[in-house]
Motif scaffolding. Structure first.
Motif, mmCIF file in Angstrom:
data_model
loop_
_atom_site.group_PDB
_atom_site.id
_atom_site.type_symbol
_atom_site.label_atom_id
_atom_site.label_comp_id
_atom_site.label_asym_id
_atom_site.label_seq_id
_atom_site.Cartn_x
_atom_site.Cartn_y
_atom_site.Cartn_z
ATOM 1 N N ALA A 168 49.120 35.341 24.667
ATOM 2 C CA ALA A 168 49.293 36.161 25.867
ATOM 3 C C ALA A 168 49.018 37.618 25.534
ATOM 4 O O ALA A 168 49.495 38.146 24.529
ATOM 5 C CB ALA A 168 50.707 36.005 26.421
ATOM 6 N N GLU A 169 48.223 38.266 26.372
ATOM 7 C CA GLU A 169 47.865 39.669 26.181
ATOM 8 C C GLU A 169 47.977 40.380 27.527
ATOM 9 O O GLU A 169 47.187 40.114 28.443
ATOM 10 C CB GLU A 169 46.443 39.775 25.636
ATOM 11 N N PRO A 170 48.971 41.263 27.714
ATOM 12 C CA PRO A 170 49.142 41.946 29.009
ATOM 13 C C PRO A 170 47.896 42.705 29.452
ATOM 14 O O PRO A 170 47.640 42.826 30.645
ATOM 15 C CB PRO A 170 50.311 42.902 28.746
ATOM 16 N N GLY A 171 47.109 43.198 28.492
ATOM 17 C CA GLY A 171 45.904 43.933 28.867
ATOM 18 C C GLY A 171 44.895 43.079 29.604
ATOM 19 O O GLY A 171 44.102 43.592 30.406
ATOM 20 N N VAL A 172 44.898 41.768 29.354
ATOM 21 C CA VAL A 172 43.986 40.870 30.058
ATOM 22 C C VAL A 172 44.345 40.810 31.542
ATOM 23 O O VAL A 172 43.471 40.727 32.409
ATOM 24 C CB VAL A 172 44.015 39.461 29.439
ATOM 25 N N ALA A 173 45.627 40.866 31.835
ATOM 26 C CA ALA A 173 46.068 40.840 33.233
ATOM 27 C C ALA A 173 45.551 42.054 33.991
ATOM 28 O O ALA A 173 45.164 41.948 35.162
ATOM 29 C CB ALA A 173 47.592 40.784 33.296
ATOM 30 N N ALA A 174 45.517 43.217 33.345
ATOM 31 C CA ALA A 174 45.005 44.422 34.001
ATOM 32 C C ALA A 174 43.526 44.286 34.323
ATOM 33 O O ALA A 174 43.062 44.710 35.388
ATOM 34 C CB ALA A 174 45.247 45.639 33.112
ATOM 35 N N ILE A 175 42.774 43.674 33.403
ATOM 36 C CA ILE A 175 41.340 43.463 33.642
ATOM 37 C C ILE A 175 41.141 42.477 34.781
ATOM 38 O O ILE A 175 40.342 42.703 35.697
ATOM 39 C CB ILE A 175 40.659 42.953 32.363
ATOM 40 N N GLY A 176 41.867 41.355 34.739
ATOM 41 C CA GLY A 176 41.734 40.357 35.788
ATOM 42 C C GLY A 176 42.109 40.897 37.149
ATOM 43 O O GLY A 176 41.446 40.611 38.154
ATOM 44 N N GLN A 177 43.165 41.700 37.211
ATOM 45 C CA GLN A 177 43.595 42.271 38.482
ATOM 46 C C GLN A 177 42.551 43.243 39.016
ATOM 47 O O GLN A 177 42.261 43.268 40.221
ATOM 48 C CB GLN A 177 44.935 42.979 38.310
ATOM 49 N N TRP A 178 41.964 44.033 38.130
ATOM 50 C CA TRP A 178 40.934 44.985 38.562
ATOM 51 C C TRP A 178 39.714 44.248 39.098
ATOM 52 O O TRP A 178 39.159 44.613 40.149
ATOM 53 C CB TRP A 178 40.524 45.889 37.396
ATOM 54 N N LEU A 179 39.285 43.202 38.410
ATOM 55 C CA LEU A 179 38.131 42.425 38.862
ATOM 56 C C LEU A 179 38.430 41.732 40.187
ATOM 57 O O LEU A 179 37.572 41.676 41.078
ATOM 58 C CB LEU A 179 37.739 41.398 37.803
ATOM 59 N N ALA A 180 39.628 41.180 40.323
ATOM 60 C CA ALA A 180 39.983 40.509 41.566
ATOM 61 C C ALA A 180 39.936 41.467 42.745
ATOM 62 O O ALA A 180 39.558 41.090 43.860
ATOM 63 C CB ALA A 180 41.372 39.886 41.438
ATOM 64 N N GLU A 181 40.312 42.699 42.507
ATOM 65 C CA GLU A 181 40.360 43.691 43.578
ATOM 66 C C GLU A 181 38.984 44.276 43.895
ATOM 67 O O GLU A 181 38.667 44.528 45.063
ATOM 68 C CB GLU A 181 41.304 44.821 43.188
ATOM 69 N N HIS A 182 38.153 44.468 42.877
ATOM 70 C CA HIS A 182 36.899 45.191 43.068
ATOM 71 C C HIS A 182 35.652 44.301 43.083
ATOM 72 O O HIS A 182 34.652 44.665 43.702
ATOM 73 C CB HIS A 182 36.730 46.252 41.978
ATOM 74 N N ALA A 183 35.682 43.165 42.390
ATOM 75 C CA ALA A 183 34.475 42.357 42.255
ATOM 76 C C ALA A 183 34.353 41.264 43.303
ATOM 77 O O ALA A 183 33.249 40.760 43.541
ATOM 78 C CB ALA A 183 34.427 41.731 40.858
ATOM 79 N N LEU A 184 35.458 40.868 43.927
ATOM 80 C CA LEU A 184 35.433 39.794 44.917
ATOM 81 C C LEU A 184 35.598 40.368 46.320
ATOM 82 O O LEU A 184 36.446 41.233 46.545
ATOM 83 C CB LEU A 184 36.542 38.777 44.657
ATOM 84 N N SER A 185 34.799 39.860 47.235
ATOM 85 C CA SER A 185 34.929 40.290 48.624
ATOM 86 C C SER A 185 36.137 39.628 49.265
ATOM 87 O O SER A 185 36.683 38.638 48.758
ATOM 88 C CB SER A 185 33.662 39.927 49.405
ATOM 89 N N LYS A 186 36.549 40.159 50.402
ATOM 90 C CA LYS A 186 37.705 39.601 51.108
ATOM 91 C C LYS A 186 37.459 38.173 51.577
ATOM 92 O O LYS A 186 38.404 37.403 51.749
ATOM 93 C CB LYS A 186 38.060 40.493 52.302
ATOM 94 N N ASP A 187 36.176 37.808 51.761
ATOM 95 C CA ASP A 187 35.862 36.460 52.223
ATOM 96 C C ASP A 187 36.222 35.387 51.203
ATOM 97 O O ASP A 187 36.310 34.206 51.548
ATOM 98 C CB ASP A 187 34.373 36.354 52.566
ATOM 99 N N HIS A 188 36.418 35.759 49.943
ATOM 100 C CA HIS A 188 36.807 34.772 48.949
ATOM 101 C C HIS A 188 38.216 34.244 49.196
ATOM 102 O O HIS A 188 38.531 33.119 48.795
ATOM 103 C CB HIS A 188 36.735 35.383 47.541
ATOM 104 N N GLY A 189 39.046 35.053 49.821
ATOM 105 C CA GLY A 189 40.409 34.620 50.083
ATOM 106 C C GLY A 189 41.321 34.851 48.895
ATOM 107 O O GLY A 189 40.884 35.146 47.779
ATOM 108 N N GLU A 190 42.608 34.708 49.137
ATOM 109 C CA GLU A 190 43.605 35.004 48.125
ATOM 110 C C GLU A 190 43.573 34.022 46.960
ATOM 111 O O GLU A 190 43.892 34.394 45.827
ATOM 112 C CB GLU A 190 44.999 35.001 48.765
ATOM 113 N N TYR A 191 43.168 32.778 47.215
ATOM 114 C CA TYR A 191 43.188 31.787 46.129
ATOM 115 C C TYR A 191 42.316 32.233 44.972
ATOM 116 O O TYR A 191 42.759 32.234 43.805
ATOM 117 C CB TYR A 191 42.725 30.421 46.638
ATOM 118 N N PHE A 192 41.065 32.589 45.247
ATOM 119 C CA PHE A 192 40.159 32.946 44.167
ATOM 120 C C PHE A 192 40.493 34.316 43.578
ATOM 121 O O PHE A 192 40.291 34.535 42.383
ATOM 122 C CB PHE A 192 38.706 32.904 44.660
ATOM 123 N N ARG A 193 40.997 35.225 44.386
ATOM 124 C CA ARG A 193 41.435 36.504 43.841
ATOM 125 C C ARG A 193 42.592 36.286 42.857
ATOM 126 O O ARG A 193 42.609 36.846 41.760
ATOM 127 C CB ARG A 193 41.881 37.434 44.971
#
Length: 304
Positions: A168-193
Protein backbone atom coordinates in the motif's frame (compact mmCIF):
# COMPACT_ATOMS: atom_id res chain seq x y z
CA UNK A 1 5.27 29.92 -32.04
CA UNK A 2 2.60 28.14 -30.03
CA UNK A 3 1.05 30.25 -27.33
CA UNK A 4 -1.40 27.85 -25.63
CA UNK A 5 -0.74 24.37 -24.29
CA UNK A 6 -3.03 21.65 -22.97
CA UNK A 7 -3.08 17.92 -22.23
CA UNK A 8 -5.49 15.69 -24.13
CA UNK A 9 -6.55 12.50 -22.31
CA UNK A 10 -7.97 9.69 -24.44
CA UNK A 11 -9.84 6.84 -22.72
CA UNK A 12 -10.81 3.88 -24.91
CA UNK A 13 -14.36 2.61 -24.58
CA UNK A 14 -13.94 0.03 -27.35
CA UNK A 15 -10.96 -1.83 -28.82
CA UNK A 16 -8.81 0.63 -30.78
CA UNK A 17 -6.74 -0.22 -33.85
CA UNK A 18 -4.28 2.53 -34.73
CA UNK A 19 -2.33 0.49 -37.26
CA UNK A 20 1.46 0.41 -37.53
CA UNK A 21 1.34 -0.28 -41.26
CA UNK A 22 3.99 -3.01 -41.14
CA UNK A 23 4.25 -6.36 -39.40
CA UNK A 24 7.31 -8.37 -38.40
CA UNK A 25 5.72 -10.99 -36.12
CA UNK A 26 2.76 -13.35 -36.12
CA UNK A 27 0.26 -10.46 -35.92
CA UNK A 28 -0.67 -9.33 -39.42
CA UNK A 29 -2.00 -5.90 -38.38
CA UNK A 30 -0.19 -4.72 -35.22
CA UNK A 31 -0.95 -1.49 -33.39
CA UNK A 32 1.38 1.48 -33.12
CA UNK A 33 4.03 1.24 -30.41
CA UNK A 34 6.89 3.40 -29.27
CA UNK A 35 10.23 1.98 -30.35
CA UNK A 36 12.04 2.51 -27.05
CA UNK A 37 9.33 1.48 -24.55
CA UNK A 38 7.07 -0.76 -26.66
CA UNK A 39 4.12 1.01 -25.03
CA UNK A 40 1.03 1.44 -27.23
CA UNK A 41 0.78 4.92 -28.73
CA UNK A 42 -1.34 7.01 -31.08
CA UNK A 43 0.52 9.03 -33.71
CA UNK A 44 -0.25 12.74 -33.52
CA UNK A 45 -0.86 12.87 -37.28
CA UNK A 46 -3.57 10.22 -36.98
CA UNK A 47 -5.20 12.01 -34.05
CA UNK A 48 -5.21 15.31 -35.91
CA UNK A 49 -6.74 13.71 -38.99
CA UNK A 50 -9.43 11.96 -36.96
CA UNK A 51 -10.35 15.16 -35.13
CA UNK A 52 -10.55 17.12 -38.35
CA UNK A 53 -12.63 14.40 -40.01
CA UNK A 54 -15.22 14.52 -37.23
CA UNK A 55 -14.86 18.21 -36.38
CA UNK A 56 -18.34 19.26 -37.53
CA UNK A 57 -20.07 16.26 -35.90
CA UNK A 58 -18.19 16.99 -32.68
CA UNK A 59 -19.63 20.50 -32.53
CA UNK A 60 -16.76 22.45 -34.06
CA UNK A 61 -17.24 25.26 -36.57
CA UNK A 62 -16.53 23.70 -40.01
CA UNK A 63 -15.90 27.14 -41.52
CA UNK A 64 -12.83 27.44 -39.30
CA UNK A 65 -11.44 23.94 -39.94
CA UNK A 66 -8.86 25.19 -42.47
CA UNK A 67 -7.60 27.80 -40.04
CA UNK A 68 -7.28 25.26 -37.25
CA UNK A 69 -5.92 22.25 -39.13
CA UNK A 70 -4.55 23.71 -42.37
CA UNK A 71 -6.21 23.82 -45.81
CA UNK A 72 -6.32 20.79 -48.08
CA UNK A 73 -5.99 22.90 -51.23
CA UNK A 74 -5.74 26.50 -52.40
CA UNK A 75 -3.49 28.94 -50.56
CA UNK A 76 -1.62 26.59 -48.28
CA UNK A 77 -0.57 27.53 -44.76
CA UNK A 78 0.11 25.67 -41.52
CA UNK A 79 -2.74 25.00 -39.15
CA UNK A 80 -3.00 26.67 -35.76
CA UNK A 81 -3.28 23.34 -33.93
CA UNK A 82 -0.49 20.87 -33.21
CA UNK A 83 -1.06 17.46 -31.61
CA UNK A 84 1.76 15.27 -30.34
CA UNK A 85 1.78 11.51 -30.06
CA UNK A 86 -0.41 10.05 -27.33
CA UNK A 87 1.60 8.05 -24.80
CA UNK A 88 0.42 5.36 -22.41
CA UNK A 89 -0.77 6.40 -18.96
CA UNK A 90 -2.55 3.25 -17.72
CA UNK A 91 -3.35 -0.14 -19.21
CA UNK A 92 -6.16 -2.47 -18.05
CA UNK A 93 -4.74 -5.80 -16.86
CA UNK A 94 -6.89 -8.73 -15.76
CA UNK A 95 -6.81 -9.43 -12.05
CA UNK A 96 -7.99 -12.30 -9.88
CA UNK A 97 -10.34 -9.95 -8.05
CA UNK A 98 -12.33 -6.90 -9.20
CA UNK A 99 -12.04 -7.79 -12.90
CA UNK A 100 -9.04 -5.68 -13.85
CA UNK A 101 -6.65 -3.06 -12.53
CA UNK A 102 -5.27 0.07 -14.18
CA UNK A 103 -1.56 -0.72 -14.54
CA UNK A 104 1.05 1.99 -14.90
CA UNK A 105 4.72 2.44 -14.01
CA UNK A 106 7.06 5.12 -12.65
CA UNK A 107 8.27 5.83 -16.19
CA UNK A 108 4.75 6.26 -17.59
CA UNK A 109 3.82 8.55 -14.68
CA UNK A 110 7.02 10.59 -14.97
CA UNK A 111 6.35 11.15 -18.66
CA UNK A 112 2.77 12.18 -17.90
CA UNK A 113 4.01 14.57 -15.22
CA UNK A 114 6.44 16.11 -17.71
CA UNK A 115 3.65 16.51 -20.28
CA UNK A 116 1.45 18.21 -17.68
CA UNK A 117 4.24 20.57 -16.66
CA UNK A 118 4.76 21.52 -20.31
CA UNK A 119 1.07 22.40 -20.44
CA UNK A 120 1.49 24.64 -17.39
CA UNK A 121 -0.28 22.22 -15.06
CA UNK A 122 1.11 21.39 -11.63
CA UNK A 123 -0.54 18.18 -10.35
CA UNK A 124 -0.26 17.71 -6.61
CA UNK A 125 1.28 14.27 -6.75
CA UNK A 126 4.74 12.83 -7.08
CA UNK A 127 5.97 9.71 -8.83
CA UNK A 128 6.51 6.94 -6.25
CA UNK A 129 9.75 4.95 -6.21
CA UNK A 130 9.22 1.22 -6.13
CA UNK A 131 11.40 -0.81 -3.76
CA UNK A 132 13.74 -3.29 -5.39
CA UNK A 133 12.78 -6.96 -5.31
CA UNK A 134 13.39 -10.29 -6.98
CA UNK A 135 12.07 -10.42 -10.54
CA UNK A 136 9.64 -13.23 -9.73
CA UNK A 137 8.34 -11.38 -6.69
CA UNK A 138 8.44 -7.86 -8.10
CA UNK A 139 6.76 -5.34 -5.79
CA UNK A 140 3.75 -3.34 -6.94
CA UNK A 141 2.47 -0.14 -5.31
CA UNK A 142 -1.29 0.10 -4.86
CA UNK A 143 -3.73 2.38 -3.10
CA UNK A 144 -4.64 1.39 0.49
CA UNK A 145 -8.20 0.68 -0.69
CA UNK A 146 -6.86 -1.27 -3.69
CA UNK A 147 -4.71 -3.45 -1.43
CA UNK A 148 -7.87 -4.67 0.27
CA UNK A 149 -9.96 -4.97 -2.89
CA UNK A 150 -7.45 -6.42 -5.38
CA UNK A 151 -5.18 -8.66 -3.36
CA UNK A 152 -5.55 -12.03 -1.71
CA UNK A 153 -3.39 -14.50 0.19
CA UNK A 154 -1.61 -12.00 2.39
CA UNK A 155 -1.14 -9.10 0.02
CA UNK A 156 -0.44 -11.03 -3.18
CA UNK A 157 -1.56 -9.32 -6.38
CA UNK A 158 -2.47 -11.61 -9.27
CA UNK A 159 -2.17 -10.01 -12.72
CA UNK A 160 -2.96 -12.45 -15.53
CA UNK A 161 -0.80 -15.47 -14.56
CA UNK A 162 1.71 -13.41 -12.56
CA UNK A 163 1.85 -13.01 -8.79
CA UNK A 164 3.39 -9.87 -7.31
CA UNK A 165 3.93 -8.59 -3.81
CA UNK A 166 1.61 -5.61 -3.31
CA UNK A 167 2.42 -2.75 -0.96
CA UNK A 168 0.00 0.00 0.00
CA UNK A 169 1.30 3.43 -0.99
CA UNK A 170 -0.80 6.54 -0.11
CA UNK A 171 0.86 8.45 -2.94
CA UNK A 172 -0.77 6.12 -5.46
CA UNK A 173 -4.19 7.18 -4.18
CA UNK A 174 -3.37 10.83 -4.92
CA UNK A 175 -2.42 9.94 -8.50
CA UNK A 176 -5.53 7.83 -9.01
CA UNK A 177 -7.79 10.53 -7.58
CA UNK A 178 -6.23 13.18 -9.82
CA UNK A 179 -6.66 11.02 -12.92
CA UNK A 180 -10.24 10.16 -12.00
CA UNK A 181 -11.05 13.84 -11.68
CA UNK A 182 -9.17 15.18 -14.71
CA UNK A 183 -8.79 12.34 -17.23
CA UNK A 184 -12.32 10.90 -17.25
CA UNK A 185 -15.36 12.74 -18.52
CA UNK A 186 -18.56 12.91 -16.49
CA UNK A 187 -20.18 10.47 -18.93
CA UNK A 188 -18.05 7.66 -17.49
CA UNK A 189 -20.06 7.80 -14.30
CA UNK A 190 -18.99 7.31 -10.72
CA UNK A 191 -18.20 3.61 -11.08
CA UNK A 192 -15.24 4.08 -13.41
CA UNK A 193 -14.05 7.22 -11.64
CA UNK A 194 -14.02 5.35 -8.34
CA UNK A 195 -12.38 2.30 -9.89
CA UNK A 196 -9.56 4.33 -11.42
CA UNK A 197 -9.01 6.12 -8.12
CA UNK A 198 -8.98 2.85 -6.17
CA UNK A 199 -7.57 0.22 -8.54
CA UNK A 200 -4.52 2.02 -9.91
CA UNK A 201 -1.43 -0.21 -9.67
CA UNK A 202 2.15 0.94 -10.22
CA UNK A 203 4.29 -1.86 -11.65
CA UNK A 204 8.01 -2.16 -12.35
CA UNK A 205 8.94 -1.25 -15.91
CA UNK A 206 9.62 -4.86 -16.92
CA UNK A 207 6.14 -5.99 -15.94
CA UNK A 208 4.33 -3.09 -17.62
CA UNK A 209 6.38 -3.63 -20.79
CA UNK A 210 5.36 -7.28 -20.79
CA UNK A 211 1.67 -6.44 -20.56
CA UNK A 212 2.08 -3.70 -23.18
CA UNK A 213 3.29 -6.33 -25.63
CA UNK A 214 1.15 -9.30 -24.62
CA UNK A 215 -2.13 -8.09 -23.08
CA UNK A 216 -3.69 -6.66 -26.22
CA UNK A 217 -6.92 -7.74 -27.93
CA UNK A 218 -6.07 -9.97 -30.90
CA UNK A 219 -8.93 -10.75 -33.27
CA UNK A 220 -8.91 -13.26 -36.14
CA UNK A 221 -10.50 -12.09 -39.38
CA UNK A 222 -11.55 -14.25 -42.30
CA UNK A 223 -11.89 -13.12 -45.91
CA UNK A 224 -15.09 -14.38 -47.55
CA UNK A 225 -15.04 -15.77 -51.06
CA UNK A 226 -17.75 -13.78 -52.94
CA UNK A 227 -18.59 -16.75 -55.18
CA UNK A 228 -19.13 -19.39 -52.51
CA UNK A 229 -20.05 -17.18 -49.56
CA UNK A 230 -17.69 -19.23 -47.39
CA UNK A 231 -14.28 -18.52 -45.89
CA UNK A 232 -11.42 -18.06 -48.31
CA UNK A 233 -8.82 -20.68 -47.40
CA UNK A 234 -5.96 -18.16 -47.68
CA UNK A 235 -7.79 -15.23 -46.14
CA UNK A 236 -7.15 -15.67 -42.41
CA UNK A 237 -5.38 -12.73 -40.75
CA UNK A 238 -4.99 -11.37 -37.22
CA UNK A 239 -5.57 -7.78 -36.10
CA UNK A 240 -4.30 -6.35 -32.84
CA UNK A 241 -6.26 -3.79 -30.81
CA UNK A 242 -5.64 -1.70 -27.73
CA UNK A 243 -8.11 -2.98 -25.11
CA UNK A 244 -11.05 -0.94 -23.77
CA UNK A 245 -10.40 0.99 -20.53
CA UNK A 246 -6.91 2.07 -21.66
CA UNK A 247 -5.80 5.63 -20.91
CA UNK A 248 -3.37 7.69 -23.00
CA UNK A 249 -2.39 11.36 -23.04
CA UNK A 250 -1.10 13.67 -25.77
CA UNK A 251 0.20 17.26 -25.82
CA UNK A 252 -1.91 19.87 -27.62
CA UNK A 253 -0.56 23.26 -28.70
CA UNK A 254 -2.28 26.21 -30.30
CA UNK A 255 -1.24 29.47 -31.95
CA UNK A 256 -3.21 32.19 -33.67
CA UNK A 257 -4.41 31.19 -37.14
CA UNK A 258 -1.72 31.39 -39.83
CA UNK A 259 -3.87 32.26 -42.81
CA UNK A 260 -2.59 35.82 -42.78
CA UNK A 261 -5.93 37.23 -41.66
CA UNK A 262 -5.44 36.46 -37.95
CA UNK A 263 -9.16 36.04 -37.36
CA UNK A 264 -8.53 33.65 -34.49
CA UNK A 265 -6.06 34.14 -31.68
CA UNK A 266 -4.64 31.21 -29.70
CA UNK A 267 -7.36 31.47 -27.03
CA UNK A 268 -10.09 31.22 -29.67
CA UNK A 269 -8.36 28.25 -31.28
CA UNK A 270 -8.13 26.42 -27.96
CA UNK A 271 -11.78 27.28 -27.26
CA UNK A 272 -12.75 25.56 -30.52
CA UNK A 273 -10.84 22.46 -29.46
CA UNK A 274 -12.55 22.45 -26.07
CA UNK A 275 -15.95 22.58 -27.78
CA UNK A 276 -15.09 19.73 -30.15
CA UNK A 277 -13.16 17.47 -27.79
CA UNK A 278 -13.74 17.95 -24.09
CA UNK A 279 -16.18 15.31 -22.87
CA UNK A 280 -16.96 14.04 -26.38
CA UNK A 281 -16.50 10.62 -27.94
CA UNK A 282 -14.57 10.40 -31.19
CA UNK A 283 -13.52 7.60 -33.49
CA UNK A 284 -9.84 7.07 -34.28
CA UNK A 285 -8.00 4.37 -36.21
CA UNK A 286 -9.45 1.60 -38.34
CA UNK A 287 -12.43 -0.77 -38.32
CA UNK A 288 -14.92 2.02 -37.66
CA UNK A 289 -17.78 -0.01 -39.16
CA UNK A 290 -17.30 -2.71 -36.52
CA UNK A 291 -17.40 -0.29 -33.61
CA UNK A 292 -13.66 -0.01 -33.10
CA UNK A 293 -11.72 3.12 -32.21
CA UNK A 294 -14.15 4.83 -29.82
CA UNK A 295 -12.40 7.03 -27.25
CA UNK A 296 -13.66 9.71 -24.90
CA UNK A 297 -11.60 12.87 -24.67
CA UNK A 298 -10.75 15.32 -21.91
CA UNK A 299 -8.83 18.48 -22.72
CA UNK A 300 -7.13 19.83 -19.61
CA UNK A 301 -5.69 23.34 -19.69
CA UNK A 302 -4.14 25.64 -17.10
CA UNK A 303 -6.73 27.94 -15.58
CA UNK A 304 -5.50 31.53 -15.84
Amino acid sequence: MFEKNAALFLYSVSPVHMGAGTATGVIDNPIQREVHTQHPSFAGSGLKGAIRHGFKALGGNPDQADQLFGPRQGDLHAGAVSLGDAQLVALPVRTRREGYAYATSPLALARLQRLLHQAGLQPEWTVPTLPQGEAARAPAAVTPEGLEALTADGGRLHLEVFELAAQAEPGVAAIGQWLAEHALSKDHGEYFRNKLARDLVILPETELNYFSRNAMVVEPHVRIDPKTGTADGSGLFYTENLPPESLLAAPVMASGDRSGERELDSAAVMAQLHTALDGNTLQIGGDATTGRGLVTARLVEKVS
